[in-house]
Design a protein around this motif. Structure first.
Motif, PDB file in Angstrom:
ATOM      1  N   LEU A   1       0.806  -1.212   0.000  1.00 10.35           N
ATOM      2  CA  LEU A   1       0.000   0.000   0.000  1.00 10.35           C
ATOM      3  C   LEU A   1       0.847   1.274   0.000  1.00 10.35           C
ATOM      4  O   LEU A   1       0.502   2.253  -0.673  1.00 10.35           O
TER       5      LEU A   1
ATOM      6  N   ARG B   1       0.273   4.088  -2.882  1.00 12.45           N
ATOM      7  CA  ARG B   1      -0.202   5.436  -2.565  1.00 12.45           C
ATOM      8  C   ARG B   1       0.699   6.522  -3.151  1.00 12.45           C
ATOM      9  O   ARG B   1       0.363   7.702  -3.105  1.00 12.45           O
TER      10      ARG B   1
ATOM     11  N   TRP C   1      -5.772   6.419  -6.608  1.00  7.54           N
ATOM     12  CA  TRP C   1      -4.962   6.790  -5.452  1.00  7.54           C
ATOM     13  C   TRP C   1      -4.973   8.284  -5.154  1.00  7.54           C
ATOM     14  O   TRP C   1      -4.319   8.733  -4.216  1.00  7.54           O
TER      15      TRP C   1
ATOM     16  N   LEU D   1      -9.617   2.797   1.780  1.00  4.46           N
ATOM     17  CA  LEU D   1      -9.173   1.716   0.908  1.00  4.46           C
ATOM     18  C   LEU D   1      -9.937   1.851  -0.411  1.00  4.46           C
ATOM     19  O   LEU D   1     -11.164   1.706  -0.439  1.00  4.46           O
TER      20      LEU D   1
ATOM     21  N   VAL E   1     -14.125   2.730   3.010  1.00  9.96           N
ATOM     22  CA  VAL E   1     -13.828   1.866   1.872  1.00  9.96           C
ATOM     23  C   VAL E   1     -14.597   2.428   0.677  1.00  9.96           C
ATOM     24  O   VAL E   1     -15.813   2.619   0.758  1.00  9.96           O
TER      25      VAL E   1
ATOM     26  N   CYS F   1      -6.381  -6.507  -6.061  1.00 11.36           N
ATOM     27  CA  CYS F   1      -5.539  -5.969  -5.001  1.00 11.36           C
ATOM     28  C   CYS F   1      -4.912  -7.134  -4.241  1.00 11.36           C
ATOM     29  O   CYS F   1      -5.052  -8.294  -4.624  1.00 11.36           O
TER      30      CYS F   1
ATOM     31  N   VAL G   1      -5.510  -6.469   1.632  1.00  5.77           N
ATOM     32  CA  VAL G   1      -6.362  -5.295   1.442  1.00  5.77           C
ATOM     33  C   VAL G   1      -7.816  -5.719   1.303  1.00  5.77           C
ATOM     34  O   VAL G   1      -8.722  -5.103   1.883  1.00  5.77           O
TER      35      VAL G   1
ATOM     36  N   GLU H   1      -9.139  -6.679   4.745  1.00 10.78           N
ATOM     37  CA  GLU H   1      -9.390  -5.520   5.600  1.00 10.78           C
ATOM     38  C   GLU H   1     -10.621  -4.758   5.144  1.00 10.78           C
ATOM     39  O   GLU H   1     -11.423  -4.286   5.966  1.00 10.78           O
ATOM     40  N   ALA H   2     -10.813  -4.641   3.851  1.00 13.96           N
ATOM     41  CA  ALA H   2     -11.978  -3.918   3.334  1.00 13.96           C
ATOM     42  C   ALA H   2     -13.274  -4.583   3.783  1.00 13.96           C
ATOM     43  O   ALA H   2     -14.199  -3.912   4.269  1.00 13.96           O
TER      44      ALA H   2
END
Length: 385
Positions: free
Chosen positions: A11, A15, A22, A30, A346, A368, A372, A375-376
């Motif tokens: 990430l 970024r 981004w 996210l 998100v 992705c 990620v 977590e999303a």
């Protein structure tokens, strides 16, 4: 044969990119909305672009940058489709190619069918060409989505002059069968209509499904159809601007050849250079590794939703890195992506932009890392409790 999945970039490195994915939101979000992927470019593309920059090769795109021959070879290897490179012409991007073809095959006010829910720019490019959108939604069989051939026949019989096909379909990831495409071609031929097939997601068809190019579905399809393709989705090249318009018979080829020279001048030189590298055999291994990663992620998303958001309804797509997910049962309104962004941080694509059938839905980009994606979903699950 086992293929090692491609690894997404971390990430903190992603970024640093300046693309829409981004730069639209802050670092606390996210971004799983726009169709950009999180992998490093194919090495052949990096090498080709690096050489171009080092040479100062930043001028106008030449008449024959080699992309027609490169795509012809790619289509033969990946789809078993034989293309005459002389029937390929380039332009800036797929939607521009669609608009230019529509301008030649329809008259102002003609109706053009779209099969909703569908890629939102379809609703804009048809009016840009002077035509009118006619919606014939996909049929939900309970286990899959498919073209509503009865509804399409009725629309053609009522005067629709063309259909803008999404093959593979965005957002559902549906890969239409050869039989379905041949039947669609027969309908178009019967009513004197044409089929324009957006096949931008075709290189990302998963191994358990067979992609059929529309123009290769049948001899009739070859006569009534146009295909518009690009390396931009499979190889993450959208910013470089290059797409191909492909035909299969003299009559349709003449239509594309008659387009103004400016249509082809819009092709980006870096887009052409990158596409030649993408469609070369040298990039096949990279593409297979990306497909392995996406295959794992499309299954992982099903597991994560079942464990964390059991009210969500999701069918594993046949192609691509986009998931069409129904969140209606969560009670978050017609456009649940708004709440997800506000409360879970998100960013998902807004379901209603894909048509009326998108109410209560979101589109999730799973191109992705598994981390990620995990977590999303966990963030979204937190706001459902």
């Amino acid at each position: 044969m086992s293929v090692t999945p491609l690894q997404a970039l971390p990430l903190d490195q992603l970024r640093q990119r300046s693309s829409t994915k981004w730069r639209t939101y802050g670092d606390d979000v996210l971004p799983l909305f726009v169709a950009e992927t999180d992998f490093a470019p194919a090495p052949a593309i990096t090498a080709a672009l690096s050489r171009a920059v080092a040479l100062g090769d930043t001028g106008y795109t030449p008449p024959d940058p080699g992309i027609a021959a490169a795509y012809s070879g790619f289509a033969r290897r990946r789809f078993g489709w034989e293309i005459d490179p002389a029937r390929v012409r380039t332009t800036c991007d797929v939607m521009m190619g669609v608009v230019e073809i529509l301008r030649r095959v329809t008259e102002p006010g003609d109706r053009v069918i779209v099969t909703t829910p569908v890629y939102p720019p379809f609703f804009e490019c048809i009016p840009e060409a002077g035509a009118v959108v006619e919606r014939v939604p996909l049929r939900d069989t309970g286990t899959a989505w498919e073209l509503d051939l009865v509804g399409i026949e009725a629309a053609f019989a009522a005067g629709a002059r063309a259909i803008l096909l999404c093959n593979p379909h965005n957002p559902t990831g549906t890969v239409h069968s050869r039989e379905t495409l041949a039947a669609l071609a027969d309908l178009a031929a019967r009513f004197g209509a044409v089929v324009i097939s957006d096949e931008i997601h075709a290189p990302l068809t998963h191994r358990d499904v067979t992609f059929t190019p529309f123009l290769d579905a049948s001899p009739v399809a070859a006569r009534v159809g146009y295909a518009v393709v690009s390396a931009s989705k499979a190889f993450n090249l959208a910013g470089l601007k290059c797409a191909l318009m492909v035909t299969a018979v003299d009559e349709t080829s003449a239509v594309v050849r008659a387009l103004p020279a400016e249509v082809e001048w819009r092709t980006g030189l870096f887009g052409a250079i990158a596409a030649v590298a993408a469609f070369s055999p040298e990039s096949d291994e990279w593409l297979d590794a990306q497909l392995a990663a996406l295959d794992a992620n499309r299954a992982l998303l099903a597991e994560l939703l079942a464990a964390n958001l059991p009210a969500a309804r999701y069918r594993i797509p046949d192609a691509g890195f986009l998931a069409w997910v129904d969140l209606s049962e969560l009670g978050w309104g017609d456009n649940p992506a708004v709440k997800v962004l506000r409360d879970a941080r998100v960013a998902l694509h807004l379901g209603p932009l894909f048509g009326e059938e998108g109410r209560g839905h979101v589109r999730i980009n799973f191109g992705c890392s598994p981390e990620v994606l995990r977590e999303a979903v966990e963030r979204i699950a937190q706001i459902s409790r």
